[in-house]
Design an enzyme around this catalytic site. Structure first.
Site, PDB file in Angstrom:
ATOM      1  CB  SER A 327      -0.316   8.615   0.544  1.00  0.00           C
ATOM      2  OG  SER A 327      -1.083   7.708   1.255  1.00  0.00           O
ATOM      3  CG  LEU A 330       5.655   8.300  -6.245  1.00  0.00           C
ATOM      4  CD1 LEU A 330       5.205   7.156  -7.121  1.00  0.00           C
ATOM      5  CD2 LEU A 330       6.748   8.022  -5.318  1.00  0.00           C
ATOM      6  CG  ASP A 396      -8.706  -3.597  -5.725  1.00  0.00           C
ATOM      7  OD1 ASP A 396      -9.113  -3.950  -6.841  1.00  0.00           O
ATOM      8  OD2 ASP A 396      -8.513  -2.039  -5.653  1.00  0.00           O
ATOM      9  CG  ASP A 416      -5.158   2.524  -4.541  1.00  0.00           C
ATOM     10  OD1 ASP A 416      -5.409   2.609  -3.284  1.00  0.00           O
ATOM     11  OD2 ASP A 416      -5.791   2.460  -5.558  1.00  0.00           O
TER      12      ASP A 416
END
Length: 521
Positions: A327, A330, A396, A416
Site C-alpha cells: 500500500s 501518503l 471495523d 485500512d
C-alpha cells in the site's frame, strides 16, 4: 400428389410455428426490455442534470440479463462513460495538497538524512552485533518518480484524478522496485513491545505489517498473507479479532476506483523474499530477532507484540517467498497533516456493549445537529464510506481521517481495509446504518451505483477484469465477486425505500455543497 403437397405444407407450417415460438418471440421479449439509452442521466457541460434521476429502476433483478452487442473491455467502457468523465472545477493552489517546490525540498532533506545514517560505520556495527550480512542499496532520487507524482496529484476532491498515469506507474513500481529497507510501522513501534493481553481490541502490533522503502525512496506498507482466499471468517469471530487480509487491501483499492471515489491509496500485490528483501536489509535489530526457520525449513517471522511472540502466530515464506499487499504511503504528517476522527457510527468494541445508533433508529437526527455533520458534504461522505464498507463487508471502520488543509469540505480517506471480504455468504446490513437512518445519498454516487447494476457494466464483471491485472490474480474468489452484485442490490433497494418514504429531492443530494463555515470565511 395432393397428399404429398398437404404433408409438405403441414411440415412447413409446423417448422414456422416452432421458429416463431422458440426463436423470434424470445428475441422480441429481450428487445422490448432493452434500455433505449446507455444512461438515464444526462451530462451537460460536465455537470449532472437533475432530470435523469427517476428514469432508472431503483432495484435490479438478479435473474434478468441483457445481452450486450458491444464487445471488448467492460472496464474501459465504464471509464469512458460520461458519469466517469465529469469535469471538476479548476483547481487553485489552495485546493492542491502540496506544491511541487515544497514537496521536493522536503524529500531532498529526507534523502540527505537517510544517506547520513546509512554510513559504512553503521553497517559494520550492525554486522558485528548480529553476524548477519546487511545489503546496502543506493538510493536513486528521481523528481519524476511515480510516488512523488501521486503525492502532487492529491487535491480537495480525491487522492488522484481519473486520468492520472502516475497511479498505474506507482502500482508497477510497488510490484517490481528494489526494496532497500524494512522496518516496523510507526504505530507498531509506539507499542515498544508492551501489549496488554486483557484488552478486547488488540493494538495494531498484533497485525503483521512492515514499512518497506523502495530504491526510488518511495514507501509502501507490506501486509503478508494470513488467510487463504477461499477461507471465510468463522461466524463466531467478533469483527475486532478478525484477520487482516492482504487481498482485501488490494480488492478495496480496485473497488474504490471502480466506484470513482478515489479515496484509497494505490495498492498492489507482490511476492516478497522475506530473507533477501526484509531480513538482510533491515537495520532494526528487533525485527531481525523475530525471524526463525520452521521445521519445514521455511523462513518465518512474527509480530513484535509480546503476546504473539510465538511461532504459531508467524507467517512463513515458501521457503522464502511470501505474498502480500503493498500500500502506497501518503505524504508525511509533517508536510501534509491529517486528523483522525471517530466514526459517528462506531461499533461497541466489547463482547456485550451496544452503541446508541444500534438501539435508536432516529440516531441520525442527532448527528445532523452536530458539527461538522450539520452542513457541507461530511455526512454524505460518511454515507459513501458506509456503502463502500458494506460492499466489502468491513465492520471495523471505527475512525476516519481527513487532510487538515481541506477542512470541513475535504474528502474522507478510506484507509485500512484489510478486514473486508471476510465473509461472502452473508451480508451485514448494520454497516448500512448511516444510509438507512439518514436516507441521504449523493446524486453522483447513486448514478454510478445504478450504472454498475446494469449487465453492460456489472460490478462483479468490472471488478474481475480490474483485479486480473494484479500479479496475485485471482485476488477474490467468484463467491466474493457475486456477493458484490448482491450487496449492490441491497443498497439500491434501501435508497428506493427512502425515496418512496421521503421523496427523491430530500434523498438524492447534489454534490459539491459548500459548508456554512466555508461560505462565511
Amino acid at each position: 400428389m395432393r397428399r404429398d403437397r398437404l404433408l409438405v405444407a403441414v411440415t412447413l407450417v409446423t417448422l414456422l410455428a416452432a421458429d416463431i415460438h422458440f426463436v423470434l418471440l424470445p428475441r422480441l421479449k429481450t428487445w422490448y426490455h432493452l434500455p433505449r439509452e446507455s444512461c438515464a442521466c444526462r451530462v451537460t457541460n460536465g455537470s449532472l442534470e437533475n432530470g435523469g434521476a427517476t428514469t432508472v429502476p431503483w432495484t435490479t433483478s438478479q435473474n434478468f440479463t441483457v445481452v450486450s452487442t458491444e464487445r471488448g473491455s467492460k472496464l474501459e467502457r465504464l471509464f469512458r462513460h460520461p458519469l466517469y468523465n465529469i469535469r471538476l472545477p479548476e483547481l487553485g493552489p489552495d485546493e492542491r495538497l502540496l506544491q511541487e517546490e515544497e514537496l521536493m525540498n522536503y524529500c531532498k532533506r529526507k534523502v540527505s538524512r537517510w544517506e547520513r545514517y546509512s554510513t559504512v560505520r553503521l553497517h559494520l556495527k550492525l554486522y558485528a552485533a548480529s553476524n548477519i550480512t546487511i545489503l546496502n542499496h543506493p538510493v536513486t532520487f528521481d523528481p519524476e518518480a511515480s510516488w512523488l507524482q501521486f503525492h502532487l496529484g492529491i487535491n480537495r476532491y480525491a487522492l488522484y484524478s481519473r486520468d492520472d498515469s502516475s497511479v498505474d506507474r506507482l502500482l508497477r513500481d510497488m510490484q517490481t522496485a528494489t526494496v532497500i529497507s524494512a522496518d516496523f510501522t510507526q504505530d507498531e513501534k509506539a507499542l515498544k513491545g508492551a501489549c496488554d493481553c486483557s484488552q478486547v481490541v488488540k493494538p495494531s502490533g498484533l497485525h503483521l505489517k512492515l514499512a518497506l522503502k523502495l530504491q526510488d525512496f518511495g514507501k509502501a506498507m507490506f501486509k503478508p498473507m494470513r488467510q487463504e482466499r477461499h477461507e471465510e471468517t468463522p461466524e463466531n469471530f467478533f469483527y475486532f479479532v478478525d484477520f487482516q487480509r492482504h487481498n482485501a487491501e488490494i480488492a478495496a483499492f480496485h473497488l474504490d476506483r471502480v466506484l470513482d471515489f478515489r479515496r484509497v491509496p494505490p495498492v498492489a500485490g507482490r511476492f516478497i523474499n522475506v530473507t533477501g528483501e526484509i531480513l538482510y536489509i533491515t537495520h532494526n535489530e528487533e525485527l531481525r530477532s523475530v525471524f526463525f526457520n520452521s521445521p519445514a525449513n521455511n523462513t518465518c517471522f512474527f509480530a513484535k507484540c509480546l503476546y504473539v511472540c510465538k511461532s504459531e502466530y508467524a507467517v512463513c515464506g515458501h521457503p522464502d517467498l511470501l505474498e502480500g499487499s503493498m500500500s502506497a504511503y501518503l505524504p508525511g504528517l509533517s508536510i501534509a497533516p491529517r486528523i483522525s476522527i471517530p466514526n459517528p457510527w462506531i461499533r461497541a468494541y466489547s463482547f456485550t456493549g451496544r452503541e446508541e445508533w444500534e438501539v435508536n433508529p432516529l440516531y441520525c437526527d442527532n448527528v445532523k445537529k452536530l458539527y461538522p455533520y450539520n452542513s457541507g458534504n461530511r455526512l454524505l461522505n460518511i454515507i459513501d464510506m458506509a456503502i463502500f464498507d458494506f460492499l466489502t463487508g468491513n465492520m471495523d471502520r471505527h475512525h476516519y481521517e481527513i487532510f487538515t488543509k481541506f477542512g470541513d469540505d475535504g474528502f474522507l480517506l478510506h484507509l485500512d481495509n484489510a478486514r473486508g471480504f471476510g465473509r461472502h455468504s452473508s451480508d451485514e446490513m448494520s454497516i448500512l446504518a448511516p444510509l438507512t437512518q439518514c436516507c441521504m445519498i449523493k446524486r453522483s454516487t447513486l448514478f454510478r451505483l445504478k450504472l454498475l447494476a446494469k449487465s453492460e457494466y456489472r460490478l462483479s464483471d468490472v471488478m474481475r477484469e480490474s483485479l486480473s491485472r494484479d500479479p496475485l490474480s485471482p485476488v477474490l474468489t467468484e463467491d466474493h465477486l457475486q456477493a458484490l452484485d448482491r450487496r449492490l442490490g441491497h443498497v439500491l433497494r434501501t435508497v428506493g425505500k427512502c425515496v418512496k418514504k421521503l421523496g427523491e429531492p430530500q434523498v438524492v443530494i447534489t454534490d459539491f455543497v459548500e459548508s456554512s463555515r466555508a461560505k462565511l470565511s
